[in-house]
Motif scaffolding. Structure first.
Motif, PDB file in Angstrom:
ATOM      1  N   GLU A 132     -44.617 -40.360  61.511  1.00  0.00           N
ATOM      2  CA  GLU A 132     -44.331 -41.797  61.575  1.00  0.00           C
ATOM      3  C   GLU A 132     -44.574 -42.292  62.992  1.00  0.00           C
ATOM      4  O   GLU A 132     -44.425 -41.553  63.963  1.00  0.00           O
ATOM      5  N   PHE A 133     -44.953 -43.556  63.094  1.00  0.00           N
ATOM      6  CA  PHE A 133     -45.109 -44.194  64.406  1.00  0.00           C
ATOM      7  C   PHE A 133     -44.583 -45.619  64.318  1.00  0.00           C
ATOM      8  O   PHE A 133     -44.836 -46.322  63.339  1.00  0.00           O
ATOM      9  N   SER A 134     -43.856 -46.042  65.338  1.00  0.00           N
ATOM     10  CA  SER A 134     -43.402 -47.436  65.395  1.00  0.00           C
ATOM     11  C   SER A 134     -43.705 -47.995  66.775  1.00  0.00           C
ATOM     12  O   SER A 134     -43.427 -47.358  67.799  1.00  0.00           O
ATOM     13  N   LEU A 135     -44.308 -49.163  66.770  1.00  0.00           N
ATOM     14  CA  LEU A 135     -44.609 -49.875  68.003  1.00  0.00           C
ATOM     15  C   LEU A 135     -43.339 -50.564  68.465  1.00  0.00           C
ATOM     16  O   LEU A 135     -42.744 -51.348  67.727  1.00  0.00           O
ATOM     17  N   LYS A 171     -53.732 -53.006  69.934  1.00  0.00           N
ATOM     18  CA  LYS A 171     -52.485 -52.718  69.210  1.00  0.00           C
ATOM     19  C   LYS A 171     -52.772 -52.198  67.810  1.00  0.00           C
ATOM     20  O   LYS A 171     -52.187 -51.201  67.374  1.00  0.00           O
ATOM     21  N   LYS A 172     -53.691 -52.848  67.103  1.00  0.00           N
ATOM     22  CA  LYS A 172     -54.038 -52.402  65.746  1.00  0.00           C
ATOM     23  C   LYS A 172     -54.590 -50.984  65.767  1.00  0.00           C
ATOM     24  O   LYS A 172     -54.173 -50.127  64.984  1.00  0.00           O
ATOM     25  N   ASP A 173     -55.549 -50.742  66.664  1.00  0.00           N
ATOM     26  CA  ASP A 173     -56.160 -49.408  66.763  1.00  0.00           C
ATOM     27  C   ASP A 173     -55.123 -48.354  67.131  1.00  0.00           C
ATOM     28  O   ASP A 173     -55.119 -47.250  66.588  1.00  0.00           O
ATOM     29  N   PHE A 174     -54.265 -48.701  68.058  1.00  0.00           N
ATOM     30  CA  PHE A 174     -53.246 -47.782  68.545  1.00  0.00           C
ATOM     31  C   PHE A 174     -52.278 -47.387  67.426  1.00  0.00           C
ATOM     32  O   PHE A 174     -51.979 -46.211  67.237  1.00  0.00           O
ATOM     33  N   VAL A 175     -51.801 -48.367  66.673  1.00  0.00           N
ATOM     34  CA  VAL A 175     -50.867 -48.098  65.574  1.00  0.00           C
ATOM     35  C   VAL A 175     -51.537 -47.218  64.511  1.00  0.00           C
ATOM     36  O   VAL A 175     -50.941 -46.253  64.030  1.00  0.00           O
ATOM     37  N   GLY A 218     -44.298 -47.007  72.281  1.00  0.00           N
ATOM     38  CA  GLY A 218     -43.957 -46.718  70.895  1.00  0.00           C
ATOM     39  C   GLY A 218     -43.158 -45.441  70.755  1.00  0.00           C
ATOM     40  O   GLY A 218     -42.893 -44.743  71.737  1.00  0.00           O
ATOM     41  N   LYS A 219     -42.777 -45.159  69.520  1.00  0.00           N
ATOM     42  CA  LYS A 219     -42.050 -43.935  69.192  1.00  0.00           C
ATOM     43  C   LYS A 219     -42.842 -43.209  68.113  1.00  0.00           C
ATOM     44  O   LYS A 219     -43.177 -43.785  67.084  1.00  0.00           O
ATOM     45  N   TYR A 220     -43.148 -41.955  68.376  1.00  0.00           N
ATOM     46  CA  TYR A 220     -43.953 -41.117  67.499  1.00  0.00           C
ATOM     47  C   TYR A 220     -43.065 -40.017  66.930  1.00  0.00           C
ATOM     48  O   TYR A 220     -42.293 -39.392  67.656  1.00  0.00           O
ATOM     49  N   SER A 221     -43.189 -39.789  65.649  1.00  0.00           N
ATOM     50  CA  SER A 221     -42.405 -38.759  64.983  1.00  0.00           C
ATOM     51  C   SER A 221     -43.335 -37.692  64.427  1.00  0.00           C
ATOM     52  O   SER A 221     -44.323 -38.003  63.760  1.00  0.00           O
TER      53      SER A 221
END
Length: 133
Positions: free
Chosen positions: A82-85, A28-32, A99-102
């Motif tokens: 921006e990215f939100s998990l 999760k940390k790496d992904f974010v 997640g949502k990637y902008s």
């Protein structure tokens, strides 16, 4: 004597499982960080074997090296804003991240599925789909 036997079994069996179960927190940390910065290199160690990919312009099963390149190319074409998990968890033995990637004015739904490998989780599926307005 029974306590020593129990401790030996825990050390041989339980400790590796404990480390394996902690890996999703690191994923999760790496992904974010990777998606927040548009840096595919952070996820390199999770690509092993073939990956089922569904991203703009590409759909199918690809080798790990091609999958790494496709994610890198996606970040080059769609620079991170921006990215939100949104969610993460287990489905059976597999671990997933949503997640949502902008990127600019474009929003993307992101879904990754990780399956257990020999010593750690590996990316099994990668979906990045544009959210239609």
């Amino acid at each position: 004597m029974k306590m020593k036997g129990f401790l030996l079994v825990f050390v041989l069996i339980g400790c590796p499982l404990l480390g394996f179960s902690q890996q999703p927190q690191q994923i999760k940390k790496d992904f974010v960080v990777a998606f927040s910065n548009g840096n595919s290199n952070i996820l390199r160690s999770y690509f092993k074997g073939f990956v089922n990919i569904n991203i703009p312009g590409e759909k199918g099963f690809y080798s790990d090296s091609k999958a790494k390149w496709l994610l890198h190319d996606f970040f080059q074409k769609h620079e991170a804003r921006e990215f939100s998990l949104k969610e993460s968890g287990f489905s059976g033995d597999n671990f997933y991240i949503i997640g949502k990637y902008s990127s600019g004015q474009t929003l993307w739904n992101v879904y990754f599925l990780f399956s257990p490998g020999e010593s750690n989780f590996q990316i099994q599926q990668m979906d990045i789909e544009q959210i239609k307005k």
